[in-house]
Design a protein around this motif. Structure first.
Motif, PDB file in Angstrom:
ATOM      1  N   GLU A 106      39.063  42.503  36.014  1.00  0.00           N
ATOM      2  CA  GLU A 106      38.919  43.870  36.561  1.00  0.00           C
ATOM      3  C   GLU A 106      37.786  43.965  37.576  1.00  0.00           C
ATOM      4  O   GLU A 106      37.900  44.646  38.588  1.00  0.00           O
ATOM      5  CB  GLU A 106      38.625  44.855  35.421  1.00  0.00           C
ATOM      6  CG  GLU A 106      39.801  45.100  34.515  1.00  0.00           C
ATOM      7  CD  GLU A 106      39.467  45.995  33.332  1.00  0.00           C
ATOM      8  OE1 GLU A 106      40.356  46.189  32.510  1.00  0.00           O
ATOM      9  OE2 GLU A 106      38.317  46.488  33.247  1.00  0.00           O
ATOM     10  N   LYS A 107      36.712  43.257  37.277  1.00  0.00           N
ATOM     11  CA  LYS A 107      35.529  43.340  38.148  1.00  0.00           C
ATOM     12  C   LYS A 107      35.804  42.816  39.559  1.00  0.00           C
ATOM     13  O   LYS A 107      35.107  43.153  40.506  1.00  0.00           O
ATOM     14  CB  LYS A 107      34.373  42.560  37.525  1.00  0.00           C
ATOM     15  CG  LYS A 107      33.788  43.235  36.303  1.00  0.00           C
ATOM     16  CD  LYS A 107      32.781  42.322  35.626  1.00  0.00           C
ATOM     17  CE  LYS A 107      32.414  42.852  34.255  1.00  0.00           C
ATOM     18  NZ  LYS A 107      31.705  41.874  33.449  1.00  0.00           N
ATOM     19  N   GLU A 108      36.811  41.937  39.640  1.00  0.00           N
ATOM     20  CA  GLU A 108      37.153  41.375  40.952  1.00  0.00           C
ATOM     21  C   GLU A 108      38.040  42.322  41.758  1.00  0.00           C
ATOM     22  O   GLU A 108      38.339  42.058  42.918  1.00  0.00           O
ATOM     23  CB  GLU A 108      37.887  40.034  40.777  1.00  0.00           C
ATOM     24  CG  GLU A 108      37.048  38.923  40.167  1.00  0.00           C
ATOM     25  CD  GLU A 108      35.952  38.443  41.114  1.00  0.00           C
ATOM     26  OE1 GLU A 108      36.128  38.529  42.338  1.00  0.00           O
ATOM     27  OE2 GLU A 108      34.899  38.003  40.615  1.00  0.00           O
ATOM     28  N   ILE A 109      38.495  43.404  41.134  1.00  0.00           N
ATOM     29  CA  ILE A 109      39.428  44.315  41.806  1.00  0.00           C
ATOM     30  C   ILE A 109      38.793  45.677  42.069  1.00  0.00           C
ATOM     31  O   ILE A 109      38.874  46.200  43.188  1.00  0.00           O
ATOM     32  CB  ILE A 109      40.715  44.475  40.958  1.00  0.00           C
ATOM     33  CG1 ILE A 109      41.397  43.111  40.772  1.00  0.00           C
ATOM     34  CG2 ILE A 109      41.665  45.475  41.593  1.00  0.00           C
ATOM     35  CD1 ILE A 109      42.559  43.107  39.818  1.00  0.00           C
ATOM     36  N   GLU A 110      38.134  46.212  41.068  1.00  0.00           N
ATOM     37  CA  GLU A 110      37.568  47.567  41.199  1.00  0.00           C
ATOM     38  C   GLU A 110      36.454  47.597  42.239  1.00  0.00           C
ATOM     39  O   GLU A 110      35.602  46.712  42.296  1.00  0.00           O
ATOM     40  CB  GLU A 110      37.043  48.048  39.844  1.00  0.00           C
ATOM     41  CG  GLU A 110      38.172  48.386  38.879  1.00  0.00           C
ATOM     42  CD  GLU A 110      37.677  48.777  37.491  1.00  0.00           C
ATOM     43  OE1 GLU A 110      36.466  48.640  37.227  1.00  0.00           O
ATOM     44  OE2 GLU A 110      38.511  49.211  36.685  1.00  0.00           O
ATOM     45  N   ALA A 117      41.424  43.395  47.368  1.00  0.00           N
ATOM     46  CA  ALA A 117      42.005  43.356  46.021  1.00  0.00           C
ATOM     47  C   ALA A 117      43.363  42.662  46.040  1.00  0.00           C
ATOM     48  O   ALA A 117      43.661  41.837  45.171  1.00  0.00           O
ATOM     49  CB  ALA A 117      42.143  44.773  45.472  1.00  0.00           C
ATOM     50  N   SER A 118      44.178  42.980  47.052  1.00  0.00           N
ATOM     51  CA  SER A 118      45.507  42.361  47.085  1.00  0.00           C
ATOM     52  C   SER A 118      45.401  40.871  47.390  1.00  0.00           C
ATOM     53  O   SER A 118      46.179  40.066  46.877  1.00  0.00           O
ATOM     54  CB  SER A 118      46.425  43.068  48.088  1.00  0.00           C
ATOM     55  OG  SER A 118      45.836  43.075  49.361  1.00  0.00           O
ATOM     56  N   GLU A 119      44.407  40.511  48.197  1.00  0.00           N
ATOM     57  CA  GLU A 119      44.145  39.082  48.460  1.00  0.00           C
ATOM     58  C   GLU A 119      43.861  38.363  47.142  1.00  0.00           C
ATOM     59  O   GLU A 119      44.418  37.299  46.850  1.00  0.00           O
ATOM     60  CB  GLU A 119      42.930  38.956  49.395  1.00  0.00           C
ATOM     61  CG  GLU A 119      42.482  37.530  49.666  1.00  0.00           C
ATOM     62  CD  GLU A 119      43.300  36.882  50.777  1.00  0.00           C
ATOM     63  OE1 GLU A 119      43.562  37.574  51.773  1.00  0.00           O
ATOM     64  OE2 GLU A 119      43.683  35.712  50.607  1.00  0.00           O
ATOM     65  N   TYR A 120      42.992  38.956  46.342  1.00  0.00           N
ATOM     66  CA  TYR A 120      42.620  38.371  45.050  1.00  0.00           C
ATOM     67  C   TYR A 120      43.840  38.273  44.128  1.00  0.00           C
ATOM     68  O   TYR A 120      44.093  37.241  43.497  1.00  0.00           O
ATOM     69  CB  TYR A 120      41.517  39.232  44.417  1.00  0.00           C
ATOM     70  CG  TYR A 120      41.267  38.926  42.963  1.00  0.00           C
ATOM     71  CD1 TYR A 120      41.773  39.755  41.970  1.00  0.00           C
ATOM     72  CD2 TYR A 120      40.546  37.805  42.579  1.00  0.00           C
ATOM     73  CE1 TYR A 120      41.560  39.473  40.625  1.00  0.00           C
ATOM     74  CE2 TYR A 120      40.327  37.512  41.252  1.00  0.00           C
ATOM     75  CZ  TYR A 120      40.839  38.362  40.275  1.00  0.00           C
ATOM     76  OH  TYR A 120      40.626  38.064  38.961  1.00  0.00           O
TER      77      TYR A 120
END
Lengths: 175, 173
Positions: A106-110, A117-120
């Protein structure tokens, strides 16, 4: 006798002595190592096809930063929902199944932009083997702010296709 | 098709590739085995074991020098048999069929059955191996140098001297 004659004699005599082994039998019975399995086929070989469904629900009051204007749901097998602000920032993320909980952080997106975020997300799907050269990728979008929804969908779709292309050419991570 | 491609085909599960690999490498494999063991029956066993080992270890082949890779397997198989036999019968390091001391009496042994036998009895183990690998195995001096652990120039020199030795014995005879 010359050296050349000695060499020819040894060669002729030696070649006559080469035994013939039953290579056909060895070829048919010898143990070959098992082939390595391809990455993470899981049980859904058919569904190597990646289906990304993006559902965007825009709100009317989505002008302020921090207010959710779109809700994006990405479903492959891992499924997750993103709440996106009008400034294209992911406000929150909800993991919709255990595969998503296992795969994403979650921490990598929020707090990231939708692009980051979509890259991740696509990168993670690729690494886990959900995106392959024979995957079918479908991206759909719903919501009031069609311009924003389409832009988000195109970004995700475009990234996934690049990863697919790089995998089919044996390349890296599609960057 | 190149030898390394055949090995890669075998690596991909194409068993028939082994037959072609055998046809192209049997001279070298036999020669390595015979060079170490100096015994035809034992060399035949080594040949069989070598091609079985090639299949078993094909995953370890990385696409590099194919003949060197195969000869190294053959050499290891031959040395395994050699060590076992050495333990059993207490032979010296000069080979199953021959001791270094045998060389002294070879000039009187005019009954040597053929030129190979003359060479085997005339030469040291290393000399014989180099001659055998070059003439019967079809290997280049550069390839032999890796198998016997000597510089290519040394291999070339040893080879030339070995042929001279055999020639001297044959001429005297």
């Amino acid at each position: 006798m010359k050296s050349k004659d000695i060499e020819n004699l040894i060669k002729d005599e030696g070649l006559k002595n080469i035994p013939d082994i039953d290579i056909e039998r060895i070829a048919s019975t010898a143990v070959l190592p098992a082939k390595p399995r391809r990455v993470r086929k899981k049980g859904f070989a058919v569904a190597m096809a990646v289906i990304i469904a993006v559902v965007c629900v825009s709100t009317l009051s989505g002008v302020l930063f921090g207010t959710v204007s779109s809700e994006i749901t990405i479903s492959v097998n891992p499924a997750l929902a993103l709440a996106v602000t009008p400034m294209n920032t992911v406000k929150s993320v909800e993991m919709l199944n255990s595969d998503a909980e296992e795969l994403f952080d979650e921490k990598e997106i929020e707090g990231k932009t939708v692009e980051a975020a979509s890259e991740y997300i696509v990168n993670k799907l690729y690494e886990a083997g959900y995106i392959t050269e024979d995957s079918e990728i479908t991206v759909t979008a719903k919501g009031n702010n069609k311009k924003q929804n389409n832009a988000i969908c195109e970004k995700i779709h475009g990234k996934a296709n690049r990863y697919k292309h790089s995998r089919s050419h044996g390349g890296g991570n599609g960057n | 098709m190149e030898l390394n491609e055949l090995l890669l085909n075998l690596k991909n599960g194409e068993r028939r590739a082994l037959v072609e690999i055998y046809e192209r490498t049997k001279r070298a494999v036999y020669s390595v085995a015979y060079g170490v063991l100096q015994n035809n029956a034992a060399a035949e066993d080594v040949m069989q074991e070598t091609y079985i080992k090639i299949c078993e270890n094909i995953d370890g082949y990385d696409g590099g020098k194919p003949l060197g890779w195969i000869c190294a397997i053959a050499k290891n198989q031959a040395l395994d048999i050699y060590r076992k036999n050495k333990r059993l019968v207490g032979l010296s390091d000069n080979g199953i069929g021959q001791n270094e001391e045998d060389k002294n009496g070879v000039e009187n042994d005019i009954l040597a059955s053929n030129i190979i036998e003359i060479a085997r009895k005339t030469l040291t183990k290393t000399e014989f191996m180099i001659v055998h690998l070059h003439l019967i195995g079809g290997l280049k001096h550069r390839e032999i140098s890796k198998l016997v652990g000597k510089a290519p120039s040394s291999v070339r020199w040893i080879y030339t001297e070995a042929i001279k030795k055999i020639r001297a014995v044959v001429d005297k005879d």
